[in-house]
Design a protein around this motif. Sequence first.
Motif, PDB file in Angstrom:
ATOM      1  N   ARG A 127       6.659   7.763  -0.807  1.00  0.00           N
ATOM      2  CA  ARG A 127       7.311   6.577  -1.262  1.00  0.00           C
ATOM      3  C   ARG A 127       6.995   6.476  -2.755  1.00  0.00           C
ATOM      4  NH1 ARG A 127       6.679   2.908   3.843  1.00  0.00           N
ATOM      5  NH2 ARG A 127       6.334   0.915   2.483  1.00  0.00           N
ATOM      6  N   ARG A 128       7.770   5.773  -3.564  1.00  0.00           N
ATOM      7  CA  ARG A 128       7.962   5.638  -4.887  1.00  0.00           C
ATOM      8  C   ARG A 128       6.870   4.589  -5.275  1.00  0.00           C
ATOM      9  NH1 ARG A 128      10.356   8.081  -8.530  1.00  0.00           N
ATOM     10  NH2 ARG A 128      11.944   8.843  -6.849  1.00  0.00           N
ATOM     11  N   ALA A 129       5.956   4.887  -6.092  1.00  0.00           N
ATOM     12  CA  ALA A 129       5.203   4.056  -6.740  1.00  0.00           C
ATOM     13  C   ALA A 129       5.852   2.771  -7.798  1.00  0.00           C
ATOM     14  CB  ALA A 129       3.900   4.501  -7.438  1.00  0.00           C
ATOM     15  N   GLY A 130       5.986   1.670  -7.326  1.00  0.00           N
ATOM     16  CA  GLY A 130       6.811   0.727  -8.019  1.00  0.00           C
ATOM     17  C   GLY A 130       7.962   1.282  -8.941  1.00  0.00           C
ATOM     18  N   ARG A 131       8.080   1.020  -9.920  1.00  0.00           N
ATOM     19  CA  ARG A 131       9.354   1.642 -10.676  1.00  0.00           C
ATOM     20  C   ARG A 131       8.995   2.751 -11.368  1.00  0.00           C
ATOM     21  NH1 ARG A 131      10.442  -4.233 -11.537  1.00  0.00           N
ATOM     22  NH2 ARG A 131       9.449  -4.050 -13.471  1.00  0.00           N
ATOM     23  N   SER A 132       8.179   3.548 -11.160  1.00  0.00           N
ATOM     24  CA  SER A 132       7.626   4.722 -11.742  1.00  0.00           C
ATOM     25  C   SER A 132       8.476   5.927 -11.101  1.00  0.00           C
ATOM     26  CB  SER A 132       6.126   4.973 -11.574  1.00  0.00           C
ATOM     27  OG  SER A 132       5.736   5.560 -10.169  1.00  0.00           O
ATOM     28  N   VAL A 186      -1.526  -0.010  -3.273  1.00  0.00           N
ATOM     29  CA  VAL A 186      -2.134   1.016  -2.413  1.00  0.00           C
ATOM     30  C   VAL A 186      -3.330   0.262  -1.645  1.00  0.00           C
ATOM     31  CG1 VAL A 186      -3.794   2.897  -2.644  1.00  0.00           C
ATOM     32  CG2 VAL A 186      -2.006   2.718  -4.378  1.00  0.00           C
ATOM     33  N   ALA A 187      -2.729  -0.147  -0.423  1.00  0.00           N
ATOM     34  CA  ALA A 187      -3.423  -0.857   0.484  1.00  0.00           C
ATOM     35  C   ALA A 187      -4.734  -0.018   1.078  1.00  0.00           C
ATOM     36  CB  ALA A 187      -2.839  -1.357   1.661  1.00  0.00           C
ATOM     37  N   TYR A 188      -5.851  -0.693   0.622  1.00  0.00           N
ATOM     38  CA  TYR A 188      -6.997  -0.087   1.278  1.00  0.00           C
ATOM     39  C   TYR A 188      -7.629  -1.008   2.578  1.00  0.00           C
ATOM     40  CZ  TYR A 188     -10.571  -3.286  -1.071  1.00  0.00           C
ATOM     41  OH  TYR A 188     -11.259  -4.354  -1.508  1.00  0.00           O
ATOM     42  N   PRO A 227       2.180   9.954  -0.860  1.00  0.00           N
ATOM     43  CA  PRO A 227       2.408  10.019   0.779  1.00  0.00           C
ATOM     44  C   PRO A 227       2.141   8.752   0.988  1.00  0.00           C
ATOM     45  CG  PRO A 227       0.250  10.877  -0.080  1.00  0.00           C
ATOM     46  CD  PRO A 227       0.987  10.772  -1.330  1.00  0.00           C
ATOM     47  N   ALA A 228       2.889   8.330   2.250  1.00  0.00           N
ATOM     48  CA  ALA A 228       2.693   7.050   2.714  1.00  0.00           C
ATOM     49  C   ALA A 228       1.187   6.946   3.364  1.00  0.00           C
ATOM     50  CB  ALA A 228       3.658   6.738   4.114  1.00  0.00           C
ATOM     51  N   LEU A 229       0.704   7.658   3.633  1.00  0.00           N
ATOM     52  CA  LEU A 229      -0.837   7.646   3.928  1.00  0.00           C
ATOM     53  C   LEU A 229      -1.619   8.357   3.335  1.00  0.00           C
ATOM     54  CD1 LEU A 229      -0.492   7.786   7.938  1.00  0.00           C
ATOM     55  CD2 LEU A 229      -0.967   5.626   6.393  1.00  0.00           C
ATOM     56  N   SER A 230      -2.640   8.088   2.707  1.00  0.00           N
ATOM     57  CA  SER A 230      -3.380   8.743   1.569  1.00  0.00           C
ATOM     58  C   SER A 230      -4.828   8.853   1.989  1.00  0.00           C
ATOM     59  CB  SER A 230      -3.617   8.262   0.113  1.00  0.00           C
ATOM     60  OG  SER A 230      -2.136   8.038  -0.369  1.00  0.00           O
ATOM     61  N   LEU A 231      -5.668   9.809   1.879  1.00  0.00           N
ATOM     62  CA  LEU A 231      -6.878   9.846   2.269  1.00  0.00           C
ATOM     63  C   LEU A 231      -7.789   9.215   1.204  1.00  0.00           C
ATOM     64  CD1 LEU A 231      -8.803  11.207   4.558  1.00  0.00           C
ATOM     65  CD2 LEU A 231      -9.280  13.345   3.153  1.00  0.00           C
ATOM     66  N   ILE A 243       4.453  -1.866  -0.684  1.00  0.00           N
ATOM     67  CA  ILE A 243       3.056  -0.891  -0.364  1.00  0.00           C
ATOM     68  C   ILE A 243       3.653   0.518  -0.525  1.00  0.00           C
ATOM     69  CG2 ILE A 243       1.318  -0.375   1.334  1.00  0.00           C
ATOM     70  CD1 ILE A 243       1.194  -3.165   0.676  1.00  0.00           C
ATOM     71  N   THR A 244       3.130   1.154  -1.537  1.00  0.00           N
ATOM     72  CA  THR A 244       3.288   2.632  -1.702  1.00  0.00           C
ATOM     73  C   THR A 244       2.724   3.383  -0.815  1.00  0.00           C
ATOM     74  OG1 THR A 244       3.634   1.987  -4.144  1.00  0.00           O
ATOM     75  CG2 THR A 244       3.480   4.176  -3.437  1.00  0.00           C
ATOM     76  N   THR A 245       1.414   3.322  -0.482  1.00  0.00           N
ATOM     77  CA  THR A 245       0.555   4.024   0.480  1.00  0.00           C
ATOM     78  C   THR A 245      -0.685   3.104   1.119  1.00  0.00           C
ATOM     79  OG1 THR A 245      -0.475   6.010   0.588  1.00  0.00           O
ATOM     80  CG2 THR A 245      -0.927   4.652  -1.395  1.00  0.00           C
ATOM     81  N   ALA A 246      -1.025   3.744   2.257  1.00  0.00           N
ATOM     82  CA  ALA A 246      -2.203   2.989   2.913  1.00  0.00           C
ATOM     83  C   ALA A 246      -3.388   4.123   2.965  1.00  0.00           C
ATOM     84  CB  ALA A 246      -1.910   2.673   4.058  1.00  0.00           C
ATOM     85  N   LEU A 247      -4.621   3.655   2.428  1.00  0.00           N
ATOM     86  CA  LEU A 247      -5.543   4.451   2.234  1.00  0.00           C
ATOM     87  C   LEU A 247      -6.264   4.626   3.827  1.00  0.00           C
ATOM     88  CD1 LEU A 247      -7.389   3.526  -0.966  1.00  0.00           C
ATOM     89  CD2 LEU A 247      -5.948   5.629  -0.508  1.00  0.00           C
ATOM     90  N   ILE A 248      -6.560   5.676   4.121  1.00  0.00           N
ATOM     91  CA  ILE A 248      -7.338   5.848   5.372  1.00  0.00           C
ATOM     92  C   ILE A 248      -8.318   6.824   5.205  1.00  0.00           C
ATOM     93  CG2 ILE A 248      -5.154   5.534   7.007  1.00  0.00           C
ATOM     94  CD1 ILE A 248      -5.033   8.559   7.192  1.00  0.00           C
ATOM     95  N   GLY A 249      -9.528   6.416   6.033  1.00  0.00           N
ATOM     96  CA  GLY A 249     -10.534   7.423   6.156  1.00  0.00           C
ATOM     97  C   GLY A 249     -10.398   8.184   7.476  1.00  0.00           C
TER      98      GLY A 249
END
Length: 341
Positions: free
Chosen positions: A20-25, A224-226, A30-34, A296-302
Amino acid sequence: MVAVTAYRADDERYQRIEYRRAGRSGLVLPALSLGLWQKFGADYPSDRQREIVLHAFDLGITHFDNANRYGPPFRAAETFFGQVLRTDLAPYRDELILTTKAGNPIGPSPYLQGGSRKSLLTSLDHSLRDLGTDYVDIFYHHRADPSTPLEETVGALVTAIQQGKALYVGVSNYPTDRAHEAAELLRAAGVPLLVHQPRYSIFDRTPETSGLLELAATDGFGLVAYSPLAQGLLTDKYLDGNIPADARAAASAFLKPDQINDVYRERATALNKLAGERGQSLAQLALQWVLRRPEITTALIGASSTAQLDHNVAALAFPPLTDEDLAEIDRHGIHGTAQRT
């Protein structure tokens, strides 16, 4: 001398996850990030940490979120990731999005916290040494610092770009009005704000109520949702009223046993029932809910295991949430549920 392993990334990794694109950049994530916030310090087996990181990359997770605070002790997560970068991921550095943050306290010194140029730029240099890389892809100010002029903080972020030590900049945990001011200052300096990192989940609707979602769309930055699983509250782990010995609520400063109360269990059980009717887990439902918003560009998962990673990435394969699903989630996913008082 550090031994180099025979790791080779999975050839199918870019077919396994949505980007997914980060804003207008021009940058996609990735939709899910570590996230390496927890379970990547010196108190966790490094061989398991390494297995999780490499498996994440095999799944197409290219974005690894770090900070100088992450441990324990502080900076341990960066030191660990630097080892994996040297031994395994060095051939893939150009395919990685590595981040770090500075500004949250990491010691008693006034220079180990806040938003001053000295605090931010000195921390960035230390992080680059620990990570063993010449640059990070995203450098964040970790938390707003009212005691430092925002012009100074923004100037430090701009300097990081000008020195080639960061490709993009972001902010984290900023109030909406201050995020807008930072975005305006950065834009004037020719360094757009790429991302803002807020907490966001079914049980924490702050980005909705604060106007941050609308601001992201207006100012052109991604979110980037944590804590999209609310520190594990949006899983089935605590639904029976027990707290497993290895659970976060048993030993974390961010989740305490008194948050696992009857009101929480009633609401989470209802959400779990909806998830079951959709053929998924509560965690998968919660991740889908966060990612439903285009801001939401990505959601952070542990992750504490590769199986947990696989399970969470599988959330991306389920059908979209319907209007009826969203209404049911709103009935039970009440802002402030299980938050500490």
